[in-house]
Design an enzyme around this catalytic site. Structure first.
Site, PDB file in Angstrom:
ATOM      1  N   LEU A  22       0.853  -1.192   0.000  1.00 10.28           N
ATOM      2  CA  LEU A  22       0.000   0.000   0.000  1.00 10.28           C
ATOM      3  C   LEU A  22       0.889   1.243   0.000  1.00 10.28           C
ATOM      4  CD1 LEU A  22      -2.494  -1.106   2.802  1.00 10.28           C
ATOM      5  CD2 LEU A  22      -2.888  -1.138   0.318  1.00 10.28           C
ATOM      6  N   GLU A  70       5.709  -3.082  12.793  1.00 10.77           N
ATOM      7  CA  GLU A  70       5.259  -2.259  13.931  1.00 10.77           C
ATOM      8  C   GLU A  70       3.737  -2.196  14.037  1.00 10.77           C
ATOM      9  OE1 GLU A  70       5.508   2.132  13.468  1.00 10.77           O
ATOM     10  OE2 GLU A  70       6.177   2.129  15.525  1.00 10.77           O
ATOM     11  N   ASP A  71       3.071  -2.206  12.886  1.00 11.41           N
ATOM     12  CA  ASP A  71       1.625  -2.004  12.904  1.00 11.41           C
ATOM     13  C   ASP A  71       0.869  -3.174  13.541  1.00 11.41           C
ATOM     14  OD1 ASP A  71       1.678   0.518  11.690  1.00 11.41           O
ATOM     15  OD2 ASP A  71       2.062  -0.427   9.750  1.00 11.41           O
ATOM     16  N   ARG A  90      -4.027  -6.240   5.105  1.00 13.99           N
ATOM     17  CA  ARG A  90      -2.875  -6.517   5.957  1.00 13.99           C
ATOM     18  C   ARG A  90      -3.217  -7.451   7.127  1.00 13.99           C
ATOM     19  NH1 ARG A  90       0.963  -1.778   7.631  1.00 13.99           N
ATOM     20  NH2 ARG A  90       2.030  -3.695   8.260  1.00 13.99           N
ATOM     21  N   ARG A 136      -6.534   4.665   9.641  1.00 16.73           N
ATOM     22  CA  ARG A 136      -6.385   3.251  10.025  1.00 16.73           C
ATOM     23  C   ARG A 136      -6.898   2.945  11.437  1.00 16.73           C
ATOM     24  NH1 ARG A 136      -2.149   1.034   6.773  1.00 16.73           N
ATOM     25  NH2 ARG A 136      -2.448   1.930   4.713  1.00 16.73           N
ATOM     26  N   HIS A 166       0.104   7.683   9.596  1.00 18.01           N
ATOM     27  CA  HIS A 166       0.021   7.295  11.007  1.00 18.01           C
ATOM     28  C   HIS A 166       0.489   8.446  11.904  1.00 18.01           C
ATOM     29  CE1 HIS A 166       0.640   2.925   9.580  1.00 18.01           C
ATOM     30  NE2 HIS A 166      -0.576   2.996  10.087  1.00 18.01           N
ATOM     31  N   CYS A 253       8.474   1.665  11.759  1.00 14.18           N
ATOM     32  CA  CYS A 253       7.558   0.624  11.234  1.00 14.18           C
ATOM     33  C   CYS A 253       8.223  -0.715  11.065  1.00 14.18           C
ATOM     34  CB  CYS A 253       7.030   0.907   9.847  1.00 14.18           C
ATOM     35  SG  CYS A 253       6.919   2.517   9.360  1.00 14.18           S
TER      36      CYS A 253
HETATM   37  C1  CIR Z   1       0.842   0.657   4.816  1.00 18.19           C
HETATM   38  O1  CIR Z   1       0.310   1.528   4.119  1.00 18.19           O
HETATM   39  O2  CIR Z   1       0.236   0.070   5.676  1.00 18.19           O
HETATM   40  C2  CIR Z   1       2.296   0.317   4.564  1.00 18.19           C
HETATM   41  N1  CIR Z   1       2.590   0.435   3.189  1.00 18.19           N
HETATM   42  C3  CIR Z   1       3.187   1.225   5.358  1.00 18.19           C
HETATM   43  C4  CIR Z   1       3.044   1.030   6.832  1.00 18.19           C
HETATM   44  C5  CIR Z   1       3.939   1.912   7.595  1.00 18.19           C
HETATM   45  N2  CIR Z   1       3.848   1.602   8.984  1.00 18.19           N
HETATM   46  C6  CIR Z   1       4.155   2.447   9.955  1.00 18.19           C
HETATM   47  O3  CIR Z   1       4.459   3.592   9.710  1.00 18.19           O
HETATM   48  N3  CIR Z   1       4.051   2.010  11.198  1.00 18.19           N
END
Ligand code: CIR
Length: 258
Positions: A22, A70-71, A90, A136, A166, A253
């Site tokens: 994404l 991290e997410d 995800r 999110r 985020h 992340c």
């Molecule tokens: C997303 O859009 O979910 C991933 N491409 C990027 C996530 C980045 N995560 C973060 O900053 N904790």
């Protein structure tokens, strides 16, 4: 007194499918997966050089975003909250990470729809966790974070986000009293009581750093922010993760610090 900082970093390898991750905007040039992998390996090495043990989880090609680990978990107060990720594509990333955290001895807490939350929206500084209300992370996700962490002695506060992916896309903690914030990115009173270091607009991406003790990993090529961090008494270590940034991944992340 024993230092209470993190000891272990959980990371997840970069999948070949990363170019399908994404992204808010198409990158100026296509993602080079080999370069992304080398940059990721250097990041992991930098964490090790800070004295962290690393737990490396394999990539899952079905999930192009899986390296943005991290997410998938919020670890604080002795537990790991495994959130319902804000992006439906995800959600399959979580079980492998949850199992690894459980093997490490962390009790797991879950989150059920309609609550959603991404770990990138959760900023822990001292005994507080700020939760960005973003594309999110919703109010029910914030409520679940409060239910999990407040009984464990952490105060949880919501921060409405007007832009950015985020919360931690535009801020991060240096220590229990100091926060780096990209200029103009967040409501001015969000971090009242803390020392706020303001990152200049042309280096906004450098507001996301990984701080371990007095050492700080920051995005390479951000000299003003580097000087500011060093001026505050920290050792700044530039790390280039430019290929991962093309998929909106910042430095935090790429790891879960425990
Ligand atoms: C997303 O859009 O979910 C991933 N491409 C990027 C996530 C980045 N995560 C973060 O900053 N904790």
């Amino acid at each position: 007194m024993q230092p209470t900082g993190p000891r272990t970093a959980f990371v997840r390898h970069v999948p070949v499918t990363l170019p399908r991750a994404l992204a808010k905007e198409a990158p100026p040039t296509p993602i080079d997966v080999d370069l992304a992998r080398r940059q990721h390996a250097a990041y992991v090495e930098a964490l090790r050089a800070l004295g962290l043990e690393t737990v490396e989880l394999p990539a899952d090609e079905r999930y192009p975003d899986c390296c943005f680990v991290e997410d998938t978990a919020v670890v604080a107060g002795g537990v790991a909250l495994i959130p319902n990720l804000g992006a439906a594509t995800r959600r399959g990333e979580s079980p492998v990470v949850a199992a690894a955290l459980a093997r490490h001895g962390l009790p797991l807490e879950s989150m059920t729809p309609p609550a959603t939350l991404d770990g990138g929206d959760c900023l822990r500084i001292g005994a507080r966790i700020w939760v960005g209300l973003s594309e999110r992370t919703n109010a029910a996700g914030l409520a679940r974070a409060k239910a999990v962490f407040e009984p464990r002695g952490l105060e949880v506060r919501g921060v409405p986000l007007e832009r950015g992916l985020h919360l931690k896309s535009s801020c991060s903690g240096l220590d229990d009293h100091t926060v780096l914030v990209a200029d103009g990115a967040l409501p001015v009173d969000a971090f009242r009581g803390l020392t706020v270091l303001t990152v200049p607009p042309e280096e906004a991406l450098a507001a996301n750093v990984v701080a371990v003790g007095r050492s700080v990993l920051l995005a390479a090529g951000c000299p003003r922010t580097q000087a500011m961090i060093e001026g505050a008494g920290f050792r700044a270590i530039p790390v280039d993760t430019g290929e991962l940034r093309k998929a909106d991944g910042a430095l935090t992340c790429l790891s879960i610090l425990v």
